[in-house]
Design an enzyme around this catalytic site. Sequence first.
Site, PDB file in Angstrom:
ATOM      1  N   GLU A 132       0.840  -1.209   0.000  1.00 57.17           N
ATOM      2  CA  GLU A 132       0.000   0.000   0.000  1.00 57.17           C
ATOM      3  C   GLU A 132       0.875   1.260   0.000  1.00 57.17           C
ATOM      4  O   GLU A 132       0.566   2.234  -0.703  1.00 57.17           O
ATOM      5  CB  GLU A 132      -0.894  -0.012   1.249  1.00 57.17           C
ATOM      6  CG  GLU A 132      -1.767   1.201   1.401  1.00 57.17           C
ATOM      7  CD  GLU A 132      -1.952   1.607   2.851  1.00 57.17           C
ATOM      8  OE1 GLU A 132      -1.652   0.800   3.755  1.00 57.17           O
ATOM      9  OE2 GLU A 132      -2.371   2.738   3.095  1.00 57.17           O
ATOM     10  N   ASP A 181       0.328   3.866  -3.066  1.00 59.92           N
ATOM     11  CA  ASP A 181      -0.066   5.258  -2.820  1.00 59.92           C
ATOM     12  C   ASP A 181       0.770   6.203  -3.688  1.00 59.92           C
ATOM     13  O   ASP A 181       0.238   7.094  -4.361  1.00 59.92           O
ATOM     14  CB  ASP A 181       0.138   5.546  -1.321  1.00 59.92           C
ATOM     15  CG  ASP A 181       0.092   7.015  -0.988  1.00 59.92           C
ATOM     16  OD1 ASP A 181      -0.891   7.670  -1.345  1.00 59.92           O
ATOM     17  OD2 ASP A 181       1.046   7.518  -0.365  1.00 59.92           O
ATOM     18  N   ASP A 201      -7.242   1.376   1.408  1.00 62.23           N
ATOM     19  CA  ASP A 201      -5.924   0.749   1.576  1.00 62.23           C
ATOM     20  C   ASP A 201      -5.727  -0.398   0.586  1.00 62.23           C
ATOM     21  O   ASP A 201      -4.661  -0.560   0.001  1.00 62.23           O
ATOM     22  CB  ASP A 201      -5.783   0.177   3.003  1.00 62.23           C
ATOM     23  CG  ASP A 201      -5.614   1.277   4.045  1.00 62.23           C
ATOM     24  OD1 ASP A 201      -5.457   2.448   3.654  1.00 62.23           O
ATOM     25  OD2 ASP A 201      -5.641   0.951   5.242  1.00 62.23           O
ATOM     26  N   GLU A 210      -5.071   0.822  -2.941  1.00 65.82           N
ATOM     27  CA  GLU A 210      -3.686   1.265  -3.085  1.00 65.82           C
ATOM     28  C   GLU A 210      -2.732   0.072  -3.099  1.00 65.82           C
ATOM     29  O   GLU A 210      -1.771   0.034  -3.873  1.00 65.82           O
ATOM     30  CB  GLU A 210      -3.306   2.207  -1.927  1.00 65.82           C
ATOM     31  CG  GLU A 210      -3.998   3.559  -2.009  1.00 65.82           C
ATOM     32  CD  GLU A 210      -3.632   4.492  -0.881  1.00 65.82           C
ATOM     33  OE1 GLU A 210      -3.652   5.703  -1.094  1.00 65.82           O
ATOM     34  OE2 GLU A 210      -3.342   4.008   0.230  1.00 65.82           O
TER      35      GLU A 210
END
Lengths: 231, 231
Positions: B48, B52, B121, B124
Amino acid sequence: MIIGLAQHLKENYGITIKNMDYYDAAFTHKSYVNEHPKEKLDYYERTEFLGDAVMQLCVSEYLFKRFPEMPEGKLSRLRAAMVCEDSFSKFAKECHFDEFIRLGKGEEKNNARQRPSLLCDIFEAFIGALYLDQGKPTVVKFISEVVFPKLDMGWFNTFFDHKTALQEYLQKDGQCDIQYQEIWSKGPDNDRTYKMKVLYNGNEIGEGIGHTKKAAEQAAAFEALKKFQVK
Amino acid sequence: MIIGLAQHLKENYGITIKNMDYYDAAFTHKSYVNEHPKEKLDYYERTEFLGDAVMQLCVSEYLFKRFPEMPEGKLSRLRAAMVCEDSFSKFAKECHFDEFIRLGKGEEKNNARQRPSLLCDIFEAFIGALYLDQGKPTVVKFISEVVFPKLDMGWFNTFFDHKTALQEYLQKDGQCDIQYQEIWSKGPDNDRTYKMKVLYNGNEIGEGIGHTKKAAEQAAAFEALKKFQVK
Protein backbone atom coordinates in the site's frame (compact mmCIF):
# COMPACT_ATOMS: atom_id res chain seq x y z
CA MET A 1 16.82 30.32 -22.27
CA ILE A 2 18.57 29.58 -18.99
CA ILE A 3 22.23 30.26 -19.80
CA GLY A 4 24.78 27.65 -18.78
CA LEU A 5 22.29 25.09 -17.44
CA ALA A 6 22.59 22.63 -20.35
CA GLN A 7 26.38 22.58 -20.02
CA HIS A 8 26.16 22.25 -16.22
CA LEU A 9 23.84 19.23 -16.44
CA LYS A 10 25.94 17.64 -19.18
CA GLU A 11 29.27 18.04 -17.41
CA ASN A 12 28.16 17.12 -13.91
CA TYR A 13 25.37 14.58 -14.41
CA GLY A 14 25.81 13.34 -17.98
CA ILE A 15 22.36 14.68 -18.90
CA THR A 16 21.90 15.77 -22.53
CA ILE A 17 18.80 17.96 -22.66
CA LYS A 18 16.33 17.17 -25.44
CA ASN A 19 13.72 19.87 -24.87
CA MET A 20 15.04 22.98 -23.13
CA ASP A 21 11.50 24.39 -22.68
CA TYR A 22 10.85 22.10 -19.69
CA TYR A 23 13.97 23.32 -17.88
CA ASP A 24 13.36 26.96 -18.80
CA ALA A 25 10.00 26.71 -17.04
CA ALA A 26 11.44 24.73 -14.12
CA PHE A 27 14.00 27.43 -13.28
CA THR A 28 11.74 30.45 -13.79
CA HIS A 29 9.90 32.17 -10.94
CA LYS A 30 6.55 33.89 -11.50
CA SER A 31 8.10 37.25 -10.54
CA TYR A 32 10.44 37.00 -13.53
CA VAL A 33 7.55 36.17 -15.89
CA ASN A 34 5.65 39.22 -14.61
CA GLU A 35 8.62 41.46 -15.35
CA HIS A 36 8.97 40.09 -18.90
CA PRO A 37 5.37 39.98 -20.19
CA LYS A 38 6.37 40.11 -23.88
CA GLU A 39 8.45 36.93 -23.73
CA LYS A 40 5.42 34.70 -22.93
CA LEU A 41 7.40 32.65 -20.45
CA ASP A 42 6.21 29.74 -18.37
CA TYR A 43 7.11 29.42 -14.69
CA TYR A 44 7.92 26.44 -12.50
CA GLU A 45 4.75 25.62 -10.55
CA ARG A 46 3.12 23.05 -12.86
CA THR A 47 6.41 21.21 -13.41
CA GLU A 48 6.94 21.24 -9.65
CA PHE A 49 3.48 19.65 -9.17
CA LEU A 50 4.62 16.74 -11.35
CA GLY A 51 8.14 16.55 -9.93
CA ASP A 52 6.82 16.22 -6.39
CA ALA A 53 4.92 13.06 -7.37
CA VAL A 54 7.90 11.70 -9.32
CA MET A 55 10.13 12.07 -6.24
CA GLN A 56 7.51 10.42 -4.00
CA LEU A 57 7.41 7.37 -6.24
CA CYS A 58 11.15 7.07 -6.89
CA VAL A 59 12.02 7.37 -3.19
CA SER A 60 9.17 5.00 -2.18
CA GLU A 61 10.30 2.39 -4.68
CA TYR A 62 13.93 2.66 -3.59
CA LEU A 63 13.07 2.30 0.12
CA PHE A 64 10.59 -0.51 -0.53
CA LYS A 65 13.24 -2.56 -2.35
CA ARG A 66 16.22 -1.67 -0.21
CA PHE A 67 14.51 -2.45 3.11
CA PRO A 68 12.41 -5.55 2.39
CA GLU A 69 11.72 -6.16 6.07
CA MET A 70 10.93 -2.61 7.15
CA PRO A 71 7.32 -2.10 8.25
CA GLU A 72 5.17 0.49 6.49
CA GLY A 73 5.15 2.99 9.37
CA LYS A 74 8.93 3.22 9.38
CA LEU A 75 9.07 3.40 5.58
CA SER A 76 6.64 6.32 5.67
CA ARG A 77 8.64 8.20 8.29
CA LEU A 78 11.86 7.67 6.40
CA ARG A 79 10.25 8.79 3.14
CA ALA A 80 8.93 11.91 4.89
CA ALA A 81 12.47 12.68 6.10
CA MET A 82 13.86 12.35 2.58
CA VAL A 83 11.02 14.00 0.64
CA CYS A 84 10.84 17.34 2.46
CA GLU A 85 11.80 20.97 2.12
CA ASP A 86 14.90 20.65 4.24
CA SER A 87 16.37 17.81 2.15
CA PHE A 88 15.33 19.13 -1.24
CA SER A 89 16.67 22.63 -0.58
CA LYS A 90 20.03 21.08 0.35
CA PHE A 91 20.03 18.93 -2.81
CA ALA A 92 19.25 22.05 -4.88
CA LYS A 93 22.19 23.92 -3.34
CA GLU A 94 24.53 20.95 -3.78
CA CYS A 95 23.55 20.82 -7.47
CA HIS A 96 24.13 24.61 -7.75
CA PHE A 97 20.55 25.02 -8.99
CA ASP A 98 20.26 28.30 -7.06
CA GLU A 99 22.66 29.87 -9.60
CA PHE A 100 20.27 29.23 -12.50
CA ILE A 101 16.94 30.52 -11.12
CA ARG A 102 15.35 33.40 -13.05
CA LEU A 103 13.92 35.77 -10.43
CA GLY A 104 12.20 39.15 -10.59
CA LYS A 105 14.18 42.08 -9.18
CA GLY A 106 12.05 42.41 -6.04
CA GLU A 107 12.42 38.74 -5.14
CA GLU A 108 16.15 38.95 -5.85
CA LYS A 109 16.45 41.81 -3.36
CA ASN A 110 14.48 39.77 -0.81
CA ASN A 111 17.13 37.06 -1.16
CA ALA A 112 14.58 34.55 -2.46
CA ARG A 113 17.41 32.76 -4.27
CA GLN A 114 18.60 31.35 -0.93
CA ARG A 115 15.13 30.71 0.55
CA PRO A 116 14.75 26.97 1.37
CA SER A 117 11.10 26.85 0.21
CA LEU A 118 12.04 28.20 -3.23
CA LEU A 119 15.10 25.94 -3.51
CA CYS A 120 12.88 22.97 -2.64
CA ASP A 121 10.33 23.99 -5.30
CA ILE A 122 13.07 24.39 -7.92
CA PHE A 123 14.49 20.95 -7.10
CA GLU A 124 11.04 19.37 -7.56
CA ALA A 125 10.46 21.38 -10.74
CA PHE A 126 13.81 20.20 -12.10
CA ILE A 127 12.83 16.58 -11.37
CA GLY A 128 9.52 17.18 -13.18
CA ALA A 129 11.36 18.64 -16.18
CA LEU A 130 13.83 15.77 -16.22
CA TYR A 131 10.96 13.26 -16.10
CA LEU A 132 9.13 14.94 -18.99
CA ASP A 133 12.29 15.33 -21.04
CA GLN A 134 14.06 12.01 -20.39
CA GLY A 135 11.71 9.62 -18.59
CA LYS A 136 11.89 7.83 -15.25
CA PRO A 137 15.16 5.87 -15.76
CA THR A 138 17.15 9.12 -16.08
CA VAL A 139 15.45 10.52 -12.98
CA VAL A 140 16.34 7.37 -11.06
CA LYS A 141 19.95 7.62 -12.27
CA PHE A 142 20.13 11.27 -11.20
CA ILE A 143 18.70 10.74 -7.72
CA SER A 144 20.85 7.61 -7.31
CA GLU A 145 23.81 9.99 -7.54
CA VAL A 146 22.40 12.98 -5.66
CA VAL A 147 19.81 11.70 -3.15
CA PHE A 148 20.20 8.02 -2.24
CA PRO A 149 23.89 8.14 -1.19
CA LYS A 150 22.83 10.58 1.56
CA LEU A 151 21.14 7.70 3.30
CA ASP A 152 24.53 6.04 3.88
CA MET A 153 26.13 9.38 4.69
CA GLY A 154 23.90 9.68 7.72
CA TRP A 155 21.60 12.51 6.54
CA PHE A 156 18.50 10.70 7.73
CA ASN A 157 20.09 8.74 10.56
CA THR A 158 17.70 10.04 13.18
CA PHE A 159 15.37 7.42 11.67
CA PHE A 160 17.79 4.59 12.21
CA ASP A 161 19.82 3.49 15.10
CA HIS A 162 22.33 1.20 13.47
CA LYS A 163 24.69 1.38 16.46
CA THR A 164 22.08 -0.11 18.77
CA ALA A 165 21.10 -2.67 16.12
CA LEU A 166 24.76 -3.75 15.73
CA GLN A 167 25.21 -4.00 19.49
CA GLU A 168 22.09 -6.14 19.85
CA TYR A 169 23.21 -8.37 17.01
CA LEU A 170 26.77 -8.90 18.31
CA GLN A 171 25.69 -9.34 21.94
CA LYS A 172 23.23 -12.08 21.14
CA ASP A 173 25.94 -14.70 21.89
CA GLY A 174 27.10 -12.97 25.05
CA GLN A 175 29.34 -10.01 25.92
CA CYS A 176 31.47 -8.33 23.28
CA ASP A 177 33.72 -5.30 22.86
CA ILE A 178 32.56 -2.69 20.35
CA GLN A 179 34.57 0.48 19.81
CA TYR A 180 34.39 3.42 17.41
CA GLN A 181 37.55 5.30 16.32
CA GLU A 182 38.18 8.26 14.07
CA ILE A 183 40.13 7.52 10.86
CA TRP A 184 40.26 11.13 9.67
CA SER A 185 38.31 14.38 9.60
CA LYS A 186 38.61 17.27 7.17
CA GLY A 187 37.02 20.46 5.85
CA PRO A 188 36.15 23.81 7.44
CA ASP A 189 34.44 23.91 10.84
CA ASN A 190 31.00 24.64 9.41
CA ASP A 191 31.21 21.81 6.85
CA ARG A 192 33.43 19.18 8.39
CA THR A 193 33.45 15.53 7.29
CA TYR A 194 34.42 12.59 9.49
CA LYS A 195 35.44 9.04 8.72
CA MET A 196 34.99 6.58 11.59
CA LYS A 197 35.59 2.85 11.96
CA VAL A 198 33.91 0.32 14.20
CA LEU A 199 35.96 -2.42 15.89
CA TYR A 200 34.55 -5.71 17.16
CA ASN A 201 36.86 -7.39 19.66
CA GLY A 202 39.67 -5.30 18.19
CA ASN A 203 39.00 -6.10 14.53
CA GLU A 204 37.62 -3.51 12.11
CA ILE A 205 34.21 -4.55 10.80
CA GLY A 206 33.00 -1.33 9.17
CA GLU A 207 33.79 2.24 8.12
CA GLY A 208 31.53 5.19 7.56
CA ILE A 209 31.54 8.84 6.54
CA GLY A 210 29.34 11.62 7.90
CA HIS A 211 29.09 15.30 8.70
CA THR A 212 29.21 14.57 12.42
CA LYS A 213 31.14 11.92 14.33
CA LYS A 214 27.87 10.33 15.38
CA ALA A 215 26.57 10.17 11.81
CA ALA A 216 29.85 8.59 10.65
CA GLU A 217 29.60 6.02 13.49
CA GLN A 218 26.03 5.18 12.44
CA ALA A 219 27.22 4.74 8.86
CA ALA A 220 30.07 2.47 10.03
CA ALA A 221 27.63 0.38 12.10
CA PHE A 222 25.34 0.18 9.07
CA GLU A 223 28.22 -1.13 6.92
CA ALA A 224 29.00 -3.77 9.54
CA LEU A 225 25.35 -4.86 9.68
CA LYS A 226 25.36 -5.23 5.89
CA LYS A 227 28.48 -7.47 6.16
CA PHE A 228 26.65 -9.65 8.67
CA GLN A 229 23.70 -9.57 6.29
CA VAL A 230 21.45 -8.13 8.97
CA LYS A 231 20.64 -5.16 6.69
CA MET B 1 -3.51 -17.94 -2.32
CA ILE B 2 -6.43 -15.58 -2.87
CA ILE B 3 -8.98 -17.78 -4.63
CA GLY B 4 -10.64 -16.42 -7.76
CA LEU B 5 -8.66 -13.19 -7.95
CA ALA B 6 -6.46 -14.20 -10.90
CA GLN B 7 -9.53 -15.16 -12.95
CA HIS B 8 -11.37 -11.98 -11.91
CA LEU B 9 -8.46 -9.75 -13.02
CA LYS B 10 -8.01 -11.68 -16.25
CA GLU B 11 -11.66 -11.64 -17.26
CA ASN B 12 -12.49 -8.07 -16.29
CA TYR B 13 -9.25 -6.16 -16.84
CA GLY B 14 -7.18 -8.38 -19.14
CA ILE B 15 -4.47 -8.69 -16.47
CA THR B 16 -2.46 -11.93 -16.48
CA ILE B 17 -0.75 -12.20 -13.12
CA LYS B 18 2.96 -13.10 -13.19
CA ASN B 19 3.73 -13.28 -9.48
CA MET B 20 0.74 -14.05 -7.27
CA ASP B 21 2.73 -13.30 -4.08
CA TYR B 22 2.32 -9.54 -4.56
CA TYR B 23 -1.47 -9.83 -4.81
CA ASP B 24 -1.70 -12.30 -1.94
CA ALA B 25 -0.03 -9.70 0.28
CA ALA B 26 -2.10 -6.84 -1.16
CA PHE B 27 -5.40 -8.50 -0.26
CA THR B 28 -4.40 -9.78 3.19
CA HIS B 29 -5.14 -7.91 6.40
CA LYS B 30 -2.85 -8.13 9.44
CA SER B 31 -5.66 -9.74 11.45
CA TYR B 32 -5.71 -12.70 9.05
CA VAL B 33 -1.92 -13.11 9.30
CA ASN B 34 -2.17 -13.14 13.10
CA GLU B 35 -4.75 -15.92 12.95
CA HIS B 36 -2.59 -18.04 10.61
CA PRO B 37 0.91 -17.79 12.13
CA LYS B 38 2.15 -21.02 10.55
CA GLU B 39 1.53 -19.88 6.99
CA LYS B 40 4.11 -17.05 7.22
CA LEU B 41 1.89 -14.68 5.28
CA ASP B 42 2.59 -11.10 4.33
CA TYR B 43 -0.03 -8.36 4.70
CA TYR B 44 -0.86 -5.34 2.61
CA GLU B 45 0.73 -2.36 4.34
CA ARG B 46 4.10 -2.24 2.56
CA THR B 47 2.51 -2.73 -0.86
CA GLU B 48 0.00 0.00 0.00
CA PHE B 49 2.90 2.35 0.84
CA LEU B 50 4.21 1.87 -2.69
CA GLY B 51 0.79 1.91 -4.38
CA ASP B 52 -0.07 5.26 -2.82
CA ALA B 53 2.98 6.84 -4.50
CA VAL B 54 2.24 5.08 -7.80
CA MET B 55 -1.30 6.53 -7.83
CA GLN B 56 -0.02 10.00 -6.97
CA LEU B 57 2.32 9.97 -9.95
CA CYS B 58 -0.08 8.40 -12.46
CA VAL B 59 -2.89 10.82 -11.59
CA SER B 60 -0.51 13.81 -11.52
CA GLU B 61 0.89 12.93 -14.93
CA TYR B 62 -2.58 12.44 -16.41
CA LEU B 63 -3.88 15.79 -15.09
CA PHE B 64 -0.68 17.61 -16.08
CA LYS B 65 -1.01 16.44 -19.68
CA ARG B 66 -4.77 16.65 -20.00
CA PHE B 67 -5.06 20.19 -18.65
CA PRO B 68 -2.03 21.99 -20.11
CA GLU B 69 -3.34 25.40 -19.07
CA MET B 70 -4.51 24.58 -15.57
CA PRO B 71 -2.54 26.36 -12.83
CA GLU B 72 -0.76 24.32 -10.16
CA GLY B 73 -3.19 25.18 -7.34
CA LYS B 74 -6.16 23.81 -9.25
CA LEU B 75 -4.20 20.73 -10.35
CA SER B 76 -3.35 20.03 -6.70
CA ARG B 77 -6.96 20.38 -5.55
CA LEU B 78 -8.19 18.12 -8.33
CA ARG B 79 -5.51 15.53 -7.56
CA ALA B 80 -6.51 15.64 -3.89
CA ALA B 81 -10.14 14.99 -4.89
CA MET B 82 -9.12 11.98 -6.98
CA VAL B 83 -6.44 10.53 -4.72
CA CYS B 84 -8.40 10.19 -1.50
CA GLU B 85 -10.16 7.64 0.69
CA ASP B 86 -13.59 8.44 -0.65
CA SER B 87 -12.63 7.86 -4.30
CA PHE B 88 -10.39 4.88 -3.72
CA SER B 89 -12.94 3.04 -1.58
CA LYS B 90 -15.50 3.48 -4.37
CA PHE B 91 -13.05 2.21 -6.99
CA ALA B 92 -12.33 -0.83 -4.77
CA LYS B 93 -16.05 -1.60 -4.49
CA GLU B 94 -16.61 -1.11 -8.22
CA CYS B 95 -13.76 -3.57 -8.92
CA HIS B 96 -15.29 -6.04 -6.38
CA PHE B 97 -12.01 -6.02 -4.46
CA ASP B 98 -13.94 -6.23 -1.17
CA GLU B 99 -14.85 -9.82 -2.05
CA PHE B 100 -11.22 -10.95 -2.11
CA ILE B 101 -9.89 -9.46 1.15
CA ARG B 102 -8.54 -11.97 3.70
CA LEU B 103 -9.67 -10.79 7.12
CA GLY B 104 -9.41 -12.15 10.64
CA LYS B 105 -12.65 -13.30 12.25
CA GLY B 106 -12.89 -10.35 14.62
CA GLU B 107 -12.46 -7.79 11.85
CA GLU B 108 -14.98 -9.67 9.72
CA LYS B 109 -17.53 -9.40 12.52
CA ASN B 110 -16.78 -5.66 12.81
CA ASN B 111 -17.72 -5.35 9.15
CA ALA B 112 -14.22 -4.17 8.23
CA ARG B 113 -14.78 -5.53 4.72
CA GLN B 114 -17.07 -2.56 3.99
CA ARG B 115 -15.03 0.05 5.86
CA PRO B 116 -13.98 2.84 3.44
CA SER B 117 -10.52 3.21 5.04
CA LEU B 118 -9.77 -0.50 4.50
CA LEU B 119 -11.20 -0.50 0.97
CA CYS B 120 -9.00 2.52 0.17
CA ASP B 121 -5.92 0.75 1.58
CA ILE B 122 -6.68 -2.38 -0.44
CA PHE B 123 -7.09 -0.38 -3.64
CA GLU B 124 -3.69 1.27 -3.09
CA ALA B 125 -2.14 -2.10 -2.18
CA PHE B 126 -3.53 -3.62 -5.38
CA ILE B 127 -2.00 -0.76 -7.41
CA GLY B 128 1.32 -1.40 -5.65
CA ALA B 129 1.11 -5.12 -6.46
CA LEU B 130 0.20 -4.41 -10.09
CA TYR B 131 3.15 -2.01 -10.37
CA LEU B 132 5.59 -4.55 -8.94
CA ASP B 133 4.18 -7.39 -11.03
CA GLN B 134 3.55 -5.68 -14.37
CA GLY B 135 5.16 -2.22 -14.36
CA LYS B 136 3.76 1.28 -14.82
CA PRO B 137 2.20 0.88 -18.31
CA THR B 138 -0.22 -1.79 -17.01
CA VAL B 139 -1.12 0.40 -14.02
CA VAL B 140 -1.83 3.31 -16.37
CA LYS B 141 -3.97 1.04 -18.56
CA PHE B 142 -5.93 -0.17 -15.52
CA ILE B 143 -6.58 3.28 -14.07
CA SER B 144 -7.43 4.59 -17.56
CA GLU B 145 -10.33 2.15 -17.43
CA VAL B 146 -11.30 2.46 -13.76
CA VAL B 147 -10.29 5.93 -12.55
CA PHE B 148 -9.88 8.50 -15.34
CA PRO B 149 -13.33 8.06 -16.97
CA LYS B 150 -14.84 9.19 -13.65
CA LEU B 151 -13.57 12.68 -14.42
CA ASP B 152 -15.93 12.90 -17.41
CA MET B 153 -18.70 11.22 -15.45
CA GLY B 154 -18.78 14.14 -13.06
CA TRP B 155 -17.32 12.45 -9.97
CA PHE B 156 -15.01 15.37 -9.27
CA ASN B 157 -17.13 18.10 -10.78
CA THR B 158 -17.20 20.16 -7.64
CA PHE B 159 -13.71 21.15 -8.78
CA PHE B 160 -14.88 22.34 -12.15
CA ASP B 161 -17.67 24.53 -13.24
CA HIS B 162 -17.98 23.62 -16.89
CA LYS B 163 -21.47 25.13 -17.14
CA THR B 164 -20.20 28.57 -16.22
CA ALA B 165 -17.16 28.14 -18.49
CA LEU B 166 -19.44 27.20 -21.41
CA GLN B 167 -21.73 30.15 -20.78
CA GLU B 168 -18.80 32.55 -20.64
CA TYR B 169 -17.40 31.11 -23.86
CA LEU B 170 -20.69 31.24 -25.80
CA GLN B 171 -21.65 34.68 -24.50
CA LYS B 172 -18.40 36.29 -25.57
CA ASP B 173 -20.03 37.35 -28.89
CA GLY B 174 -23.24 38.57 -27.26
CA GLN B 175 -26.40 37.02 -25.81
CA CYS B 176 -27.20 33.35 -26.41
CA ASP B 177 -29.73 30.72 -25.40
CA ILE B 178 -28.32 27.74 -23.43
CA GLN B 179 -30.66 25.02 -22.21
CA TYR B 180 -30.18 21.65 -20.47
CA GLN B 181 -32.66 18.79 -21.04
CA GLU B 182 -32.92 15.24 -19.70
CA ILE B 183 -32.44 12.46 -22.27
CA TRP B 184 -33.10 9.61 -19.86
CA SER B 185 -32.63 8.48 -16.26
CA LYS B 186 -32.48 4.95 -14.90
CA GLY B 187 -31.56 2.77 -11.93
CA PRO B 188 -32.86 2.56 -8.34
CA ASP B 189 -33.40 5.73 -6.32
CA ASN B 190 -30.18 5.33 -4.31
CA ASP B 191 -28.05 4.72 -7.42
CA ARG B 192 -29.73 6.60 -10.22
CA THR B 193 -27.97 7.65 -13.43
CA TYR B 194 -28.95 10.61 -15.60
CA LYS B 195 -28.16 11.51 -19.18
CA MET B 196 -28.53 15.19 -20.02
CA LYS B 197 -27.98 17.24 -23.18
CA VAL B 198 -27.06 20.88 -23.61
CA LEU B 199 -28.67 22.97 -26.37
CA TYR B 200 -27.17 26.15 -27.81
CA ASN B 201 -29.74 28.27 -29.65
CA GLY B 202 -31.83 25.11 -29.97
CA ASN B 203 -29.04 22.85 -31.32
CA GLU B 204 -27.55 20.03 -29.25
CA ILE B 205 -23.86 20.65 -28.61
CA GLY B 206 -23.11 18.08 -25.90
CA GLU B 207 -24.32 15.12 -23.84
CA GLY B 208 -23.24 13.89 -20.45
CA ILE B 209 -23.90 11.16 -17.88
CA GLY B 210 -23.83 11.51 -14.10
CA HIS B 211 -25.27 10.31 -10.82
CA THR B 212 -27.12 13.58 -10.36
CA LYS B 213 -28.77 15.83 -12.95
CA LYS B 214 -26.28 18.56 -12.09
CA ALA B 215 -23.30 16.25 -12.59
CA ALA B 216 -24.72 15.10 -15.96
CA GLU B 217 -25.19 18.74 -16.99
CA GLN B 218 -21.61 19.53 -16.04
CA ALA B 219 -20.45 16.54 -18.11
CA ALA B 220 -22.56 17.72 -21.08
CA ALA B 221 -21.09 21.23 -20.79
CA PHE B 222 -17.62 19.69 -20.60
CA GLU B 223 -18.25 17.74 -23.84
CA ALA B 224 -19.42 20.92 -25.56
CA LEU B 225 -16.29 22.77 -24.39
CA LYS B 226 -14.14 20.00 -25.83
CA LYS B 227 -15.98 20.35 -29.19
CA PHE B 228 -15.19 24.06 -29.18
CA GLN B 229 -11.62 23.10 -28.24
CA VAL B 230 -11.81 25.22 -25.10
CA LYS B 231 -10.91 22.14 -23.00
